[in-house]
Design an enzyme around this catalytic site. Structure first.
Site, PDB file in Angstrom:
ATOM      1  N   HIS A   1       7.589   4.053  56.441  1.00  0.00           N
ATOM      2  CA  HIS A   1       7.021   4.558  57.687  1.00  0.00           C
ATOM      3  C   HIS A   1       5.526   4.310  57.690  1.00  0.00           C
ATOM      4  O   HIS A   1       4.891   4.416  56.639  1.00  0.00           O
ATOM      5  CB  HIS A   1       7.295   6.073  57.832  1.00  0.00           C
ATOM      6  CG  HIS A   1       7.186   6.540  59.235  1.00  0.00           C
ATOM      7  ND1 HIS A   1       5.976   6.844  59.805  1.00  0.00           N
ATOM      8  CD2 HIS A   1       8.128   6.727  60.190  1.00  0.00           C
ATOM      9  CE1 HIS A   1       6.174   7.214  61.054  1.00  0.00           C
ATOM     10  NE2 HIS A   1       7.472   7.148  61.315  1.00  0.00           N
TER      11      HIS A   1
ATOM     12  N   ASP B   1      15.642   7.221  60.775  1.00  0.00           N
ATOM     13  CA  ASP B   1      16.787   6.371  61.110  1.00  0.00           C
ATOM     14  C   ASP B   1      17.813   6.277  59.987  1.00  0.00           C
ATOM     15  O   ASP B   1      18.879   5.699  60.176  1.00  0.00           O
ATOM     16  CB  ASP B   1      16.298   4.964  61.473  1.00  0.00           C
ATOM     17  CG  ASP B   1      15.560   4.962  62.795  1.00  0.00           C
ATOM     18  OD1 ASP B   1      15.996   5.688  63.696  1.00  0.00           O
ATOM     19  OD2 ASP B   1      14.542   4.269  62.926  1.00  0.00           O
TER      20      ASP B   1
END
Ligand code: CMC
Length: 403
Positions: free
Chosen positions: A273, A328
């Site tokens: 991320h 996700d």
């Protein structure tokens, strides 16, 4: 080629400011949400995501994000009723969807349908609170209906009309199957919506704000954000995770798979991320929800692979580079257990993120200045126009120069 001292000075000064992918560059002042990527904190309007996931509903959270405060019981009731009332979409839109190729991706269908709403609700009065309210309600109400409608149409069926007896998430599941869903399934999907509703200045929200800053209509704002969310480095990663778990196939294959990805510099989907350098707090909540769901509805063969993958990635690169599961990673496993087809995972992300995009749309309008950044020109100057019959055929080279 740099052909003047002035150009050279400009470039040297600006290159210092330039950041690939605008990493770490603030693009707006915002009160909508907050992330601390080192500590793994996410707050919407100052309230922790853990607390909202536990105590709020998606519609209440959407109200909080968009209007900046938790609603009173009456305000919530009114908001819910308005959204329920506006769930149906015009038959023109359903007919338009019947012309879409059934093989197309549902995110493309959603982007087109969201933009089409702008044709049917063409009045644009950005300084009228009633217009703003109507646009917020319409988008929240109709996006799930359009996702479900495309899914039914591509299977050769008529869309299932929304069920007014059902809440937001339950109604979406109903529109996919025409069966009232299990209450736990609906509750878990509602929490998933809350977890995906907003996440500071990610790519699609930035896209929404840039589009909003031109003072175009909110349907164009959402359509542009949907297009941005669709990519595999953003919302599309949730679909890629399941494809990856399928490809890995067994717990024994995890280690060689990770080694191969790292050796070939291939990204492991659902990991990493830009902001979080620890496990994404949403991934932790989603993992707990997945476990609850598996307990009630039976185990998932891919879960053991996912757990092993998390362990091996942490061992190989996680601690060193701060690469941990993101939002996700576990969402796909959950949606799979809910019986949702893989290519609807990203549209579900979009259904939820509409709330965040609309909150940023409103915030942008309140302080608007059109986004118009600059660039650093690294091309050439003063070249001559070559007549077409004098041009040399270029031999295609493997790598483009990136510009
Ligand atoms: N697998 C393997 N290595 C990774 C991964 C990954 N998933 N993510 C980052 N790295 C490595 C990367 O190779 C690089 O290593 P080095 O410095 O040695 O070259 C380093 O970590 C930094 O990576 P980056 O690509 O420069 O980081 P970024 O901030 O530009 O990208 C990201 C962030 C999310 C696009 C990236 O981590 C990624 O592509 N992840 C996989 C796709 C994914 O899961 N996307 C969902 C993002 S979260 C939710 C959302 O936005 O929808």
């Amino acid at each position: 080629m740099i052909d003047s001292l002035q150009d050279w000075l400009f470039m040297v000064t600006k290159m210092d400011d330039f950041k690939d992918g605008l990493a770490g560059v603030p693009a707006a002042k915002s009160r909508v949400s907050y992330v601390d990527g080192e500590k793994g904190i996410l707050e919407y309007r100052g309230i922790s995501i853990q607390e909202l996931a536990q105590k709020s509903s998606f519609i209440e959270t959407a109200y909080l994000l968009i209007w900046g405060k938790l609603p009173t019981a009456e305000e919530l009731e009114e908001f819910q009723t308005e959204i329920r009332y506006h769930r149906r979409v015009k038959y023109h839109i359903r007919d338009m969807m019947k012309c879409f190729p059934g093989s197309g991706h549902p995110m493309d269908a959603l982007q087109t349908s969201a933009a089409a709403l702008g044709l049917f609700y063409a009045r644009r009065a950005l300084d009228d609170p009633q217009y703003i309210r109507a646009a917020v309600v319409r988008l929240l109400a109709k996006i799930p209906t359009m996702v479900a409608a495309f899914h039914m149409i591509r299977k050769g069926n008529d869309p299932i009309q929304p069920n007014d007896d059902l809440d937001y998430a339950a109604n979406f599941l109903y529109m996919l199957t025409e069966r009232k869903p299990d209450p736990l399934a609906a509750q878990i999907l509602d929490i998933c919506y809350t977890l995906h509703a907003e996440h500071t200045m990610n790519a699609s929200t930035f896209s929404a704000r840039v589009t909003a800053s031109t003072l175009t209509d909110p349907y164009a704002v959402v359509a542009s954000a949907v297009g941005t969310l669709a990519g595999p480095l953003h919302g599309g990663a949730n679909e890629e995770v399941l494809i990856m778990l399928e490809e890995i196939g067994s717990v024994e294959n995890v280690r060689p798979y990770v080694e191969k990805c790292l050796a070939t510099k291939q990204k492991i989907m659902g990991f990493g991320h830009r902001v979080y350098k620890v496990k994404d707090p949403r991934a932790t909540i989603l993992q707990n929800l997945a476990e609850q769901l598996f307990e009630k509805m039976g185990h998932d063969e891919y879960y053991a692979i996912a757990i092993e993958l998390e362990k091996v990635v942490e061992e190989y690169v996680g601690r060193e580079k701060g690469i941990y599961p993101n939002v996700d990673f576990y969402s796909g496993l959950l949606y799979r257990k809910l019986g949702i087809p893989t290519d609807l995972f990203t549209p579900i992300f979009a259904i939820a993120r509409v709330a965040g995009w609309l909150a940023h749309w409103k915030e942008q309008l309140a302080v608007n200045k059109i986004y118009r950044p600059t660039q650093i020109y690294v091309g050439e100057h003063n070249l001559s126009y070559i007549p077409i019959d004098e041009r040399v055929v270029a031999i295609p080279s493997e790598g483009m120069d990136g510009f």
